[in-house]
Enzyme design. Structure first.
Site, PDB file in Angstrom:
ATOM      1  N   HIS A 109       0.840  -1.198   0.000  1.00  0.00           N
ATOM      2  CA  HIS A 109       0.000   0.000   0.000  1.00  0.00           C
ATOM      3  C   HIS A 109       0.871   1.241   0.000  1.00  0.00           C
ATOM      4  O   HIS A 109       1.986   1.243   0.538  1.00  0.00           O
ATOM      5  CB  HIS A 109      -0.928   0.004   1.228  1.00  0.00           C
ATOM      6  CG  HIS A 109      -1.913  -1.113   1.187  1.00  0.00           C
ATOM      7  ND1 HIS A 109      -3.095  -1.020   0.522  1.00  0.00           N
ATOM      8  CD2 HIS A 109      -1.877  -2.368   1.697  1.00  0.00           C
ATOM      9  CE1 HIS A 109      -3.756  -2.150   0.624  1.00  0.00           C
ATOM     10  NE2 HIS A 109      -3.027  -2.988   1.339  1.00  0.00           N
ATOM     11  N   ALA A 151      16.775 -17.826   5.851  1.00  0.00           N
ATOM     12  CA  ALA A 151      15.584 -17.933   6.679  1.00  0.00           C
ATOM     13  C   ALA A 151      15.290 -16.601   7.372  1.00  0.00           C
ATOM     14  O   ALA A 151      16.182 -15.955   7.911  1.00  0.00           O
ATOM     15  CB  ALA A 151      15.766 -19.037   7.721  1.00  0.00           C
ATOM     16  N   ARG A 171      20.734  -8.127   3.895  1.00  0.00           N
ATOM     17  CA  ARG A 171      22.027  -7.617   3.429  1.00  0.00           C
ATOM     18  C   ARG A 171      22.875  -8.796   2.980  1.00  0.00           C
ATOM     19  O   ARG A 171      22.731  -9.911   3.484  1.00  0.00           O
ATOM     20  CB  ARG A 171      22.755  -6.899   4.544  1.00  0.00           C
ATOM     21  CG  ARG A 171      22.062  -5.622   5.024  1.00  0.00           C
ATOM     22  CD  ARG A 171      22.925  -4.911   6.037  1.00  0.00           C
ATOM     23  NE  ARG A 171      22.462  -3.784   6.764  1.00  0.00           N
ATOM     24  CZ  ARG A 171      21.431  -2.999   6.589  1.00  0.00           C
ATOM     25  NH1 ARG A 171      20.617  -3.216   5.629  1.00  0.00           N
ATOM     26  NH2 ARG A 171      21.160  -1.987   7.364  1.00  0.00           N
ATOM     27  N   LYS A 174      27.378 -13.268   2.040  1.00  0.00           N
ATOM     28  CA  LYS A 174      28.468 -13.943   1.354  1.00  0.00           C
ATOM     29  C   LYS A 174      28.077 -14.255  -0.086  1.00  0.00           C
ATOM     30  O   LYS A 174      26.919 -14.107  -0.471  1.00  0.00           O
ATOM     31  CB  LYS A 174      28.855 -15.228   2.079  1.00  0.00           C
ATOM     32  CG  LYS A 174      27.819 -16.336   2.050  1.00  0.00           C
ATOM     33  CD  LYS A 174      28.344 -17.548   2.807  1.00  0.00           C
ATOM     34  CE  LYS A 174      27.513 -18.774   2.541  1.00  0.00           C
ATOM     35  NZ  LYS A 174      28.090 -19.970   3.134  1.00  0.00           N
TER      36      LYS A 174
END
Length: 179
Positions: A109, A151, A171, A174
């Protein structure tokens, strides 16, 4: 007191009727089907407009909002309890895995609008992508070939190929390599 305007529905009557019919089909034909009946579920998803490659495995408790907005390459897996909230196109590349409780949200939204109008942007994955358990992918995100959303990651921007992302917001942690 703030005056409120009443808006037309975000989706056409055809879309809303299609989702109503899909809801009935899901409840009667998909949800109760045995886990091994992948072809049965693929048949019904295709009847509702999904474009599925060969040997796709969509499990019975996977929730798909609009099959007509789903495109999967060959050998895609969408696990039980995964949510494909595809208010617009979601494209899953060959051998993509969407794990349990992952959430692909192609709609949101507009927070700057007092009426919180719906906004939608497609989600796309390359080949060999893994969206791990509980990960969330937000509207407009592309996950490159071989990318992994760990996860519980919240993926808010594109993920380059062969990159593993984790966290909230996700982020890079690796590069993904083969041994």
């Amino acid at each position: 007191m703030m005056e409120r305007t009443f808006l037309a529905p975000s989706f056409s009557l055809r879309n809303r009727l299609g989702r109503l019919l899909w809801g009935w089909a899901y409840a009667l034909l998909i949800w109760p089907s045995p886990r091994v009946c992948h072809g049965w579920r693929a048949f019904w998803l295709r009847c509702f407009g999904a474009r599925l490659g060969r040997r796709c495995r969509i499990y019975p408790r996977a929730q798909i909002w609009a099959p007509w907005n789903l495109e999967c390459g060959d050998e895609v897996i969408v696990a039980d309890t995964a949510v494909v909230d595809n208010k617009t196109r979601i494209t899953l590349g060959r051998r993509t895995v969407v794990s349990q409780q992952a959430y692909l949200a192609a709609g949101s939204h507009d927070l700057s609008d007092l009426d919180f109008r719906l906004v939608a942007a497609p989600i796309e994955t390359g080949e060999n992508v893994w969206i791990a358990a509980g990960a969330m992918v937000l509207p407009g995100v592309t996950l490159g070939q071989g990318a992994v959303a760990a996860a519980r990651a919240v993926v808010t921007r594109d993920v380059p190929p062969w990159t593993v992302v984790a966290g909230n917001p996700a982020r890079k942690i690796k590069e993904r390599t083969w041994t």
